[in-house]
Design a protein around this motif. Structure first.
Motif, PDB file in Angstrom:
ATOM      1  N   ARG A 216       0.662  -1.213  -0.094  1.00 17.92           N
ATOM      2  CA  ARG A 216      -0.066  -0.250   0.007  1.00 17.92           C
ATOM      3  C   ARG A 216       0.933   1.364  -0.222  1.00 17.92           C
ATOM      4  NH1 ARG A 216      -5.206   0.119   1.079  1.00 17.92           N
ATOM      5  NH2 ARG A 216      -6.085  -1.899   1.174  1.00 17.92           N
ATOM      6  N   LEU A 217       1.784   1.271   0.742  1.00 22.61           N
ATOM      7  CA  LEU A 217       2.740   2.412   0.859  1.00 22.61           C
ATOM      8  C   LEU A 217       3.694   2.615  -0.387  1.00 22.61           C
ATOM      9  CD1 LEU A 217       4.081   2.050   4.335  1.00 22.61           C
ATOM     10  CD2 LEU A 217       2.500   3.938   3.735  1.00 22.61           C
TER      11      LEU A 217
ATOM     12  N   GLU B 207       2.620   1.702  -3.365  1.00 24.51           N
ATOM     13  CA  GLU B 207       1.706   2.172  -4.465  1.00 24.51           C
ATOM     14  C   GLU B 207       1.374   3.881  -4.206  1.00 24.51           C
ATOM     15  OE1 GLU B 207      -2.059   0.219  -4.605  1.00 24.51           O
ATOM     16  OE2 GLU B 207      -0.833  -1.917  -4.898  1.00 24.51           O
ATOM     17  N   GLU B 208       1.240   4.265  -2.817  1.00 24.64           N
ATOM     18  CA  GLU B 208       0.839   5.606  -2.674  1.00 24.64           C
ATOM     19  C   GLU B 208       2.002   6.465  -2.961  1.00 24.64           C
ATOM     20  OE1 GLU B 208      -1.400   8.433  -0.982  1.00 24.64           O
ATOM     21  OE2 GLU B 208      -1.997   6.503  -1.392  1.00 24.64           O
TER      22      GLU B 208
ATOM     23  N   SER C  57      -0.365   9.632   3.370  1.00 29.58           N
ATOM     24  CA  SER C  57      -0.930  10.086   2.216  1.00 29.58           C
ATOM     25  C   SER C  57       0.270  10.934   1.406  1.00 29.58           C
ATOM     26  CB  SER C  57      -2.022  11.015   2.571  1.00 29.58           C
ATOM     27  OG  SER C  57      -1.854  12.335   1.870  1.00 29.58           O
ATOM     28  N   ASN C  58       0.265  10.658  -0.016  1.00 30.52           N
ATOM     29  CA  ASN C  58       1.206  11.451  -0.639  1.00 30.52           C
ATOM     30  C   ASN C  58       1.076  12.932  -0.858  1.00 30.52           C
ATOM     31  OD1 ASN C  58      -0.036  11.774  -3.136  1.00 30.52           O
ATOM     32  ND2 ASN C  58       0.075   9.976  -3.749  1.00 30.52           N
TER      33      ASN C  58
END
Length: 194
Positions: free
Chosen positions: A31-32, A34-35, A99-100
């Motif tokens: 997940r990280l 991809e973010e 969040s990016n």
């Protein structure tokens, strides 16, 4: 900006590797990745144990032998060294809501203020493991570790830091216990249903 994901912790309270725990069928580490891949020149993971099946475009490194197992500061040293010159966003692998968007806000602030680091503050608490650093502080990181200080806070006392107050503290939520994990899981899975 490069992204450094710190995935080397002992996870003693959780009892298992947090990076490999799943939410909505996806490991937190994935997940990280991809973010942050869309906003990063390079994604560097610092891990002292094997992380199977990680995206090929990601660099996985272990702490240097000199400071192996000496906490997040040692991981940051490895990451900054690999990144070379410039800015690095550092995030701990136990922050599944990271969040990016906030990372880009921190990046803009470090560029505007020309400081060594920009660290968010939420509910009176600083979050140095969700922050942007300039790799020019590499010498300071080494000196802090050589002084036998492992807390990132000890590094912050040596460098020029801009603290920024942020409203949405949920993106900075980290998981230390099974309860934290279940809370994050509920938030993410509810969000992904809509």
């Amino acid at each position: 900006m490069n992204t450094i994901i710190l995935a080397g912790g002992k996870s003693s309270r959780m009892g298992e590797n947090k990076a490999l725990m799943k939410i909505g069928g996806k490991r937190i580490i994935d997940r990280l990745i991809e973010e942050f891949i869309p906003v990063s020149e390079k994604v560097i993971i610092i891990a002292n144990e094997e992380l199977p099946q990680i995206d090929d475009s990601v660099l996985i490194l272990e702490d240097s032998e000199t400071f192996k197992g000496q906490g997040p500061l040692a991981g940051m040293l490895t990451g900054f060294t690999a990144a070379g010159e410039g800015l690095c966003f550092v995030v701990a692998c136990d922050m599944p809501l990271a969040s990016n968007k906030l990372a880009r806000q921190l990046e803009q602030t470090i560029i505007d203020k020309k400081v060594d680091a920009v660290i968010p503050v939420a509910d009176g608490q600083i979050h140095p493991l969700f922050a942007v650093y300039n790799t020019r502080i590499l010498k300071d990181v080494i000196e802090t570790l050589k002084d036998d200080k492992r807390a990132v806070k000890s590094l912050l006392d040596r460098i020029e830091v801009e603290y920024i107050e942020i409203g949405n503290s949920s993106v900075l939520r980290n998981m230390n216990t099974k309860e934290d994990y279940l809370e994050a899981k509920n938030i993410i899975e509810r969000r992904e249903l809509h």
